[in-house]
Scaffold this active site. Structure first.
Site, PDB file in Angstrom:
ATOM      1  N   LYS A   1     -60.781  -2.884 -66.756  1.00 45.52           N
ATOM      2  CA  LYS A   1     -60.176  -2.150 -67.791  1.00 45.52           C
ATOM      3  C   LYS A   1     -58.843  -1.873 -67.222  1.00 45.52           C
ATOM      4  O   LYS A   1     -57.846  -2.198 -68.251  1.00 45.52           O
ATOM      5  CB  LYS A   1     -61.068  -0.843 -67.916  1.00 45.52           C
ATOM      6  CG  LYS A   1     -62.409  -0.821 -68.497  1.00 45.52           C
ATOM      7  CD  LYS A   1     -63.178   0.619 -68.553  1.00 45.52           C
ATOM      8  CE  LYS A   1     -63.373   1.226 -67.430  1.00 45.52           C
ATOM      9  NZ  LYS A   1     -64.252   0.617 -66.408  1.00 45.52           N
TER      10      LYS A   1
ATOM     11  N   ARG B   1     -65.841   8.604 -72.159  1.00 45.39           N
ATOM     12  CA  ARG B   1     -67.007   8.188 -71.144  1.00 45.39           C
ATOM     13  C   ARG B   1     -68.164   8.730 -71.455  1.00 45.39           C
ATOM     14  O   ARG B   1     -69.410   8.619 -70.816  1.00 45.39           O
ATOM     15  CB  ARG B   1     -66.571   8.354 -69.567  1.00 45.39           C
ATOM     16  CG  ARG B   1     -66.259   7.353 -69.096  1.00 45.39           C
ATOM     17  CD  ARG B   1     -65.843   7.754 -67.542  1.00 45.39           C
ATOM     18  NE  ARG B   1     -65.901   6.474 -66.714  1.00 45.39           N
ATOM     19  CZ  ARG B   1     -64.773   6.251 -66.124  1.00 45.39           C
ATOM     20  NH1 ARG B   1     -63.695   6.282 -66.540  1.00 45.39           N
ATOM     21  NH2 ARG B   1     -64.956   5.250 -64.877  1.00 45.39           N
TER      22      ARG B   1
ATOM     23  N   ARG C   1     -61.906  -4.213 -54.326  1.00 47.01           N
ATOM     24  CA  ARG C   1     -60.761  -3.573 -54.783  1.00 47.01           C
ATOM     25  C   ARG C   1     -59.827  -3.033 -53.816  1.00 47.01           C
ATOM     26  O   ARG C   1     -60.365  -2.127 -53.048  1.00 47.01           O
ATOM     27  CB  ARG C   1     -60.988  -2.786 -56.015  1.00 47.01           C
ATOM     28  CG  ARG C   1     -60.022  -1.890 -56.545  1.00 47.01           C
ATOM     29  CD  ARG C   1     -60.258  -1.252 -58.028  1.00 47.01           C
ATOM     30  NE  ARG C   1     -61.329  -0.547 -57.845  1.00 47.01           N
ATOM     31  CZ  ARG C   1     -61.982   0.048 -59.145  1.00 47.01           C
ATOM     32  NH1 ARG C   1     -61.566  -0.311 -60.303  1.00 47.01           N
ATOM     33  NH2 ARG C   1     -63.036   0.860 -59.005  1.00 47.01           N
TER      34      ARG C   1
ATOM     35  N   ARG D   1     -60.215   2.464 -52.630  1.00 47.59           N
ATOM     36  CA  ARG D   1     -60.565   3.772 -53.076  1.00 47.59           C
ATOM     37  C   ARG D   1     -61.678   4.562 -52.575  1.00 47.59           C
ATOM     38  O   ARG D   1     -62.615   4.092 -52.206  1.00 47.59           O
ATOM     39  CB  ARG D   1     -60.775   3.643 -54.620  1.00 47.59           C
ATOM     40  CG  ARG D   1     -59.526   3.773 -55.665  1.00 47.59           C
ATOM     41  CD  ARG D   1     -59.727   3.256 -56.770  1.00 47.59           C
ATOM     42  NE  ARG D   1     -60.827   3.744 -57.539  1.00 47.59           N
ATOM     43  CZ  ARG D   1     -61.135   3.735 -58.945  1.00 47.59           C
ATOM     44  NH1 ARG D   1     -60.617   3.006 -59.675  1.00 47.59           N
ATOM     45  NH2 ARG D   1     -62.254   4.496 -59.361  1.00 47.59           N
TER      46      ARG D   1
ATOM     47  N   ARG E   1     -72.147   5.209 -59.915  1.00 44.76           N
ATOM     48  CA  ARG E   1     -71.436   5.112 -60.934  1.00 44.76           C
ATOM     49  C   ARG E   1     -71.764   4.151 -61.918  1.00 44.76           C
ATOM     50  O   ARG E   1     -71.532   4.346 -63.296  1.00 44.76           O
ATOM     51  CB  ARG E   1     -69.799   4.726 -60.410  1.00 44.76           C
ATOM     52  CG  ARG E   1     -69.203   5.994 -59.795  1.00 44.76           C
ATOM     53  CD  ARG E   1     -67.840   5.563 -59.007  1.00 44.76           C
ATOM     54  NE  ARG E   1     -66.741   4.698 -59.731  1.00 44.76           N
ATOM     55  CZ  ARG E   1     -65.986   3.947 -59.053  1.00 44.76           C
ATOM     56  NH1 ARG E   1     -66.090   3.357 -57.926  1.00 44.76           N
ATOM     57  NH2 ARG E   1     -65.189   3.256 -59.997  1.00 44.76           N
TER      58      ARG E   1
HETATM   59  P1  ADP Z   1     -61.821  -1.151 -64.007  1.00 40.56           P
HETATM   60  O1  ADP Z   1     -60.605  -0.506 -64.442  1.00 40.56           O
HETATM   61  O2  ADP Z   1     -62.628  -1.521 -65.161  1.00 40.56           O
HETATM   62  O3  ADP Z   1     -62.768  -0.188 -62.924  1.00 40.56           O
HETATM   63  P2  ADP Z   1     -60.270  -2.976 -62.267  1.00 40.56           P
HETATM   64  O4  ADP Z   1     -59.168  -3.558 -63.503  1.00 40.56           O
HETATM   65  O5  ADP Z   1     -59.869  -2.036 -61.458  1.00 40.56           O
HETATM   66  O6  ADP Z   1     -61.551  -2.360 -63.188  1.00 40.56           O
HETATM   67  O7  ADP Z   1     -60.827  -4.237 -61.695  1.00 40.56           O
HETATM   68  C1  ADP Z   1     -61.871  -4.133 -60.755  1.00 40.56           C
HETATM   69  C2  ADP Z   1     -61.541  -5.068 -59.491  1.00 40.56           C
HETATM   70  O8  ADP Z   1     -61.901  -6.486 -59.873  1.00 40.56           O
HETATM   71  C3  ADP Z   1     -60.040  -5.043 -59.040  1.00 40.56           C
HETATM   72  O9  ADP Z   1     -60.006  -5.338 -57.737  1.00 40.56           O
HETATM   73  C4  ADP Z   1     -59.555  -6.099 -59.912  1.00 40.56           C
HETATM   74  O10 ADP Z   1     -58.230  -6.976 -58.972  1.00 40.56           O
HETATM   75  C5  ADP Z   1     -60.607  -7.268 -59.868  1.00 40.56           C
HETATM   76  N1  ADP Z   1     -60.684  -8.032 -61.395  1.00 40.56           N
HETATM   77  C6  ADP Z   1     -60.234  -7.681 -62.433  1.00 40.56           C
HETATM   78  N2  ADP Z   1     -60.494  -8.542 -63.325  1.00 40.56           N
HETATM   79  C7  ADP Z   1     -61.061  -9.475 -62.673  1.00 40.56           C
HETATM   80  C8  ADP Z   1     -61.364 -10.995 -63.042  1.00 40.56           C
HETATM   81  N3  ADP Z   1     -61.335 -11.120 -64.149  1.00 40.56           N
HETATM   82  N4  ADP Z   1     -62.102 -11.506 -62.036  1.00 40.56           N
HETATM   83  C9  ADP Z   1     -62.180 -11.290 -60.782  1.00 40.56           C
HETATM   84  N5  ADP Z   1     -62.052  -9.819 -60.305  1.00 40.56           N
HETATM   85  C10 ADP Z   1     -61.266  -9.246 -61.440  1.00 40.56           C
HETATM   86  P1  AMP Z   2     -61.960   4.949 -63.151  1.00 40.44           P
HETATM   87  O1  AMP Z   2     -60.485   4.969 -62.547  1.00 40.44           O
HETATM   88  O2  AMP Z   2     -61.523   5.155 -64.639  1.00 40.44           O
HETATM   89  O3  AMP Z   2     -63.011   4.114 -62.302  1.00 40.44           O
HETATM   90  O4  AMP Z   2     -62.229   6.603 -62.817  1.00 40.44           O
HETATM   91  C1  AMP Z   2     -62.707   7.325 -61.554  1.00 40.44           C
HETATM   92  C2  AMP Z   2     -63.502   8.238 -61.701  1.00 40.44           C
HETATM   93  O5  AMP Z   2     -62.736   9.590 -62.276  1.00 40.44           O
HETATM   94  C3  AMP Z   2     -64.624   8.281 -62.533  1.00 40.44           C
HETATM   95  O6  AMP Z   2     -65.835   7.926 -61.458  1.00 40.44           O
HETATM   96  C4  AMP Z   2     -64.855   9.977 -62.870  1.00 40.44           C
HETATM   97  O7  AMP Z   2     -65.558  10.584 -61.763  1.00 40.44           O
HETATM   98  C5  AMP Z   2     -63.629  10.222 -63.265  1.00 40.44           C
HETATM   99  N1  AMP Z   2     -63.198   9.946 -64.797  1.00 40.44           N
HETATM  100  C6  AMP Z   2     -62.286   9.140 -64.991  1.00 40.44           C
HETATM  101  N2  AMP Z   2     -62.236   9.265 -66.510  1.00 40.44           N
HETATM  102  C7  AMP Z   2     -63.237  10.007 -66.521  1.00 40.44           C
HETATM  103  C8  AMP Z   2     -63.775  10.490 -67.968  1.00 40.44           C
HETATM  104  N3  AMP Z   2     -63.426  10.171 -69.124  1.00 40.44           N
HETATM  105  N4  AMP Z   2     -64.623  11.588 -67.930  1.00 40.44           N
HETATM  106  C9  AMP Z   2     -65.047  12.076 -66.809  1.00 40.44           C
HETATM  107  N5  AMP Z   2     -64.744  11.595 -65.630  1.00 40.44           N
HETATM  108  C10 AMP Z   2     -63.833  10.449 -65.716  1.00 40.44           C
END
Ligand code: ADP
Ligand code: AMP
Length: 217
Positions: A13, A88, A127, A160, A171
């Site tokens: 995302k 969410r 990540r 993280r 999660r």
């Molecule tokens: P989200 O915001 O949904 O939690 P991220 O954008 O942070 O996901 O992506 C999660 C991890 O996967 C990061 O380390 C990112 O660099 C990696 N990633 C994102 N898209 C891809 C992909 N298409 N293929 C492989 N790894 C990816």
């Molecule tokens: P993310 O970076 O989107 O993976 O969010 C990291 C963490 O922040 C999540 O696991 C939740 O604990 C909290 N969080 C982010 N967005 C929301 C939301 N819309 N509602 C509740 N908790 C959230």
């Protein structure tokens, strides 16, 4: 255009939202990033958020909605926004619908990035994020510079705190219980767009762009 991005943690995302935000010239609003900044700054919001985030739980709906309400009321969101990680829960989705409805707006696209759970576990455990500019990396598929240096701003990237295996499993479970039902919510409204989120990052971006263009025609 008002877009919300749905998907299991690690679906990509944040990665796709950054690209889409530049392309569509609308702000990228990540509730996760807002909470992480508040934690870094040691604010009251940060303290509340940290208790939940580090246990793999969601931050309470009223707290999260208050943040989003304030942010999307800002001037730069007048022509649209991209919400990453919000809503969410069903309650958050309903609160967002009614807030937008007050000013004759709505969610135009709910973009669902579809990736199997097994793949996201590998993605999240690799990540790395830049604590300074928020750039996102992966140890294998998208590494930072030698020595863990951010390609955008030269800060040292980190893992993280909520990306350790046990928290990740929790999660993903939370996603299936509380967030996945939103796909039907937006599907009933005729705004859901599901994109295959596996494969290379630019290919996924191209698929998203073609869906977004198709949806606005
Ligand atoms: P989200 O915001 O949904 O939690 P991220 O954008 O942070 O996901 O992506 C999660 C991890 O996967 C990061 O380390 C990112 O660099 C990696 N990633 C994102 N898209 C891809 C992909 N298409 N293929 C492989 N790894 C990816
Ligand atoms: P993310 O970076 O989107 O993976 O969010 C990291 C963490 O922040 C999540 O696991 C939740 O604990 C909290 N969080 C982010 N967005 C929301 C939301 N819309 N509602 C509740 N908790 C959230």
């Amino acid at each position: 255009m008002n877009i919300v991005i749905l998907g299991v943690p690690g679906a990509g995302k944040g990665t796709q939202a950054k690209m889409l935000s530049e392309r569509l010239k609308i702000p990228h609003i990540s509730t996760g990033d807002i909470f992480r900044n508040a934690i870094k700054e040691g604010t009251e919001l940060g303290k509340t958020a940290a208790d939940h985030i580090e246990q793999g739980k969601l931050v309470p709906d009223d707290v999260t909605f208050g943040i989003v309400k304030g942010r999307i009321g800002e001037k730069d969101c007048k022509n649209g926004f991209l919400l990453d990680g919000f809503p969410r829960t069903m309650i958050q989705a309903e609160m967002l619908d009614s807030l937008l409805g007050e000013t004759g707006r709505k969610v135009d696209i709910a973009l669902n990035i579809d990736v199997p759970d097994a793949e996201v576990i590998d993605r999240i455990s690799g990540r790395l994020v830049c604590p300074s500019c928020g750039a996102n990396y992966h140890k294998k598929s998208n590494p930072p510079l030698e020595g863990g240096i951010c390609r955008e701003c030269s800060a040292r990237v980190l893992q993280r705190k909520d990306d350790f295996y046990e928290t990740v499993v929790k999660r993903i479970e939370t996603y299936h219980l509380q967030t996945k039902p939103l796909i039907s919510h937006y599907s009933d409204k005729g705004v859901i767009v599901t994109v295959n989120g596996t494969g290379d990052i630019t290919g996924i971006h191209d698929r998203i762009m073609s869906e977004v263009r198709g949806h606005t025609r």
